[in-house]
Design an enzyme around this catalytic site. Sequence first.
Site, PDB file in Angstrom:
ATOM      1  N   HIS A  96      -1.759  -7.800   2.159  1.00  0.00           N
ATOM      2  CA  HIS A  96      -1.607  -8.635   3.810  1.00  0.00           C
ATOM      3  C   HIS A  96      -2.909  -8.048   4.579  1.00  0.00           C
ATOM      4  O   HIS A  96      -3.076  -8.409   5.663  1.00  0.00           O
ATOM      5  CB  HIS A  96      -0.371  -8.170   4.381  1.00  0.00           C
ATOM      6  CG  HIS A  96      -0.032  -6.530   5.155  1.00  0.00           C
ATOM      7  ND1 HIS A  96      -0.435  -6.091   6.342  1.00  0.00           N
ATOM      8  CD2 HIS A  96       0.332  -5.436   4.041  1.00  0.00           C
ATOM      9  CE1 HIS A  96      -0.307  -4.993   6.230  1.00  0.00           C
ATOM     10  NE2 HIS A  96       0.197  -4.598   5.305  1.00  0.00           N
ATOM     11  N   THR A 134      12.575  -6.948 -10.958  1.00  0.00           N
ATOM     12  CA  THR A 134      12.099  -8.493 -11.036  1.00  0.00           C
ATOM     13  C   THR A 134      10.728  -8.626 -10.148  1.00  0.00           C
ATOM     14  O   THR A 134      10.568  -8.297  -9.102  1.00  0.00           O
ATOM     15  CB  THR A 134      12.898  -9.417 -10.669  1.00  0.00           C
ATOM     16  OG1 THR A 134      14.304  -9.062 -11.121  1.00  0.00           O
ATOM     17  CG2 THR A 134      12.652 -10.816 -10.672  1.00  0.00           C
ATOM     18  N   GLN A 169      -7.461  -0.277   3.299  1.00  0.00           N
ATOM     19  CA  GLN A 169      -8.396  -1.121   4.324  1.00  0.00           C
ATOM     20  C   GLN A 169      -9.899  -1.489   3.644  1.00  0.00           C
ATOM     21  O   GLN A 169     -10.771  -2.103   4.156  1.00  0.00           O
ATOM     22  CB  GLN A 169      -9.004   0.189   5.326  1.00  0.00           C
ATOM     23  CG  GLN A 169      -7.930   0.526   6.299  1.00  0.00           C
ATOM     24  CD  GLN A 169      -7.277  -0.626   7.051  1.00  0.00           C
ATOM     25  OE1 GLN A 169      -7.975  -1.608   7.401  1.00  0.00           O
ATOM     26  NE2 GLN A 169      -6.070  -0.745   7.521  1.00  0.00           N
ATOM     27  N   ASN A 206      -8.293   3.804   8.185  1.00  0.00           N
ATOM     28  CA  ASN A 206      -7.742   2.753   9.019  1.00  0.00           C
ATOM     29  C   ASN A 206      -7.653   2.987  10.518  1.00  0.00           C
ATOM     30  O   ASN A 206      -7.735   1.918  11.198  1.00  0.00           O
ATOM     31  CB  ASN A 206      -6.233   2.385   8.802  1.00  0.00           C
ATOM     32  CG  ASN A 206      -5.408   3.662   8.550  1.00  0.00           C
ATOM     33  OD1 ASN A 206      -5.723   4.755   8.055  1.00  0.00           O
ATOM     34  ND2 ASN A 206      -4.488   4.036   9.587  1.00  0.00           N
ATOM     35  N   SER A 233      -3.252  -3.363  -0.733  1.00  0.00           N
ATOM     36  CA  SER A 233      -2.419  -4.178  -0.055  1.00  0.00           C
ATOM     37  C   SER A 233      -2.700  -5.591   0.242  1.00  0.00           C
ATOM     38  O   SER A 233      -3.732  -5.693   0.726  1.00  0.00           O
ATOM     39  CB  SER A 233      -1.828  -3.278   1.212  1.00  0.00           C
ATOM     40  OG  SER A 233      -0.853  -4.140   1.634  1.00  0.00           O
ATOM     41  N   CYS A 271       1.389   1.753  12.666  1.00  0.00           N
ATOM     42  CA  CYS A 271       2.452   2.725  12.280  1.00  0.00           C
ATOM     43  C   CYS A 271       2.666   3.686  13.304  1.00  0.00           C
ATOM     44  O   CYS A 271       3.797   4.102  13.791  1.00  0.00           O
ATOM     45  CB  CYS A 271       2.141   3.207  11.224  1.00  0.00           C
ATOM     46  SG  CYS A 271       1.132   2.163   9.817  1.00  0.00           S
ATOM     47  N   GLY A 294       0.653  -1.249  -0.029  1.00  0.00           N
ATOM     48  CA  GLY A 294      -0.066  -0.135   0.054  1.00  0.00           C
ATOM     49  C   GLY A 294       0.965   1.187   0.043  1.00  0.00           C
ATOM     50  O   GLY A 294       0.457   2.299  -0.762  1.00  0.00           O
ATOM     51  N   THR A 295       1.729   1.292   0.762  1.00  0.00           N
ATOM     52  CA  THR A 295       2.798   2.128   0.854  1.00  0.00           C
ATOM     53  C   THR A 295       3.436   2.858  -0.373  1.00  0.00           C
ATOM     54  O   THR A 295       3.370   4.036  -1.082  1.00  0.00           O
ATOM     55  CB  THR A 295       3.964   2.143   1.993  1.00  0.00           C
ATOM     56  OG1 THR A 295       3.258   1.891   3.096  1.00  0.00           O
ATOM     57  CG2 THR A 295       4.764   3.245   1.933  1.00  0.00           C
TER      58      THR A 295
END
Length: 385
Positions: free
Chosen positions: A207, A243, A185, A157, A205, A331, A72-73
Amino acid sequence: MSRLIYLDHAATTPVVPAVMAAMQPYFTEFYGNASSTHRFGRRASVALEQARRTIAEQIGAAPKEIIFTSGGTEGANAALCGIALARRAATGANRIITTPIEHHAVLHTAFDLRDHFGFELTLLPVSQEGLVDPAALTTALGDGKEVAVVSIMYANNEIGTIQPISTLGARCRAVDVPFHTDAVQAAGKLSLAVAELGVAALSVSSHKFYGPKGVGFLYLRNGTPFWPLLTGGSHEQDRRAGTENVPLIVGMATAFTLAEAERATDGSRLKGLRDQLIGNILEGVDDVYLTGAHDQRLDNLASFVIRRVEAESLLIALDLAGIAASSGSACASGSQRPSHVLEAIGLTPADARGALRFSLGRSTTADEIAYVVEKLPQIVTQLRQ
Ligand code: PLP
């Protein structure tokens, strides 16, 4: 106390067995570089393009509109920098519009573009519930000619508030301004149908929906001005060099398919548990209130302010009772600064220090919620004493 209750799914989720199984052969057997000509490479390349089609199909995009990222970042950084710089070069548009409640992946990027690259920045105000007023966006957009990019998150979030993305997207489209939404989110919980949302870019993202960490995707509508953040190879059609991480990308596509298939049933189950949690906490704990929107809220997220307690102590006490929660974003925790999101919705620093977030997930049961509802008032009372 042997029981462990994980209520921090907004921070991250476990990888489910089906996703592990889908990834495994791409680590050990089909490990070729997707750019190689030989059969090892071709096998990896086939898997990569299959994953791209799988994801594209589910959000109503063309496969070539999907760029794989490290999460996401990176998606937010690439969207903001890539679009703002390319559009300014093409048209002279020099303004970025966003909100003060974005994740730092967006907000700090916007500050950097202002401070180091000379962009003007407009932060749209948000209501106490954390909602953006579409009329404020319309005013800030004007005829759109000055605006390089707009970035407004789909769901927050920390407080779970869901923005009216299709309305906001339509406002941007009307004046031909690229609109990015941070959908980190929202993915797996809300529809990401890009045409209905009216977005030019959308970042996700893996995860957060039971896929592996360190991988994500950026949807970029065909024709959107864009300069790559990473250069040095022609991967991802010259939009993201490096890659490709084939095992993680395969895992993400599998996880996204599962999440989309279970989205409706998962959502209504979690909403029931969430409302039980909210109702019981508001009733059972003194001096507490809900933060964020009441209705426009993620099904799996309950966020509160518990006055006269420090979130850090509360989280430690909950952890000792086997309950994993959060004070806001993973974070931000650990930093003593009050959350910028809570500040932007008008909370006092004293109240913001008592922020508590529970985010539910697939493993969450009614039993677990009952246990939390029983334990929390006791813990709060002890801490206040
Ligand atoms: N945007 C939002 C709304 C988030 O919640 C997060 C992570 O918590 C991110 C962006 C960053 O995503 P990642 O952890 O994949 O870099």
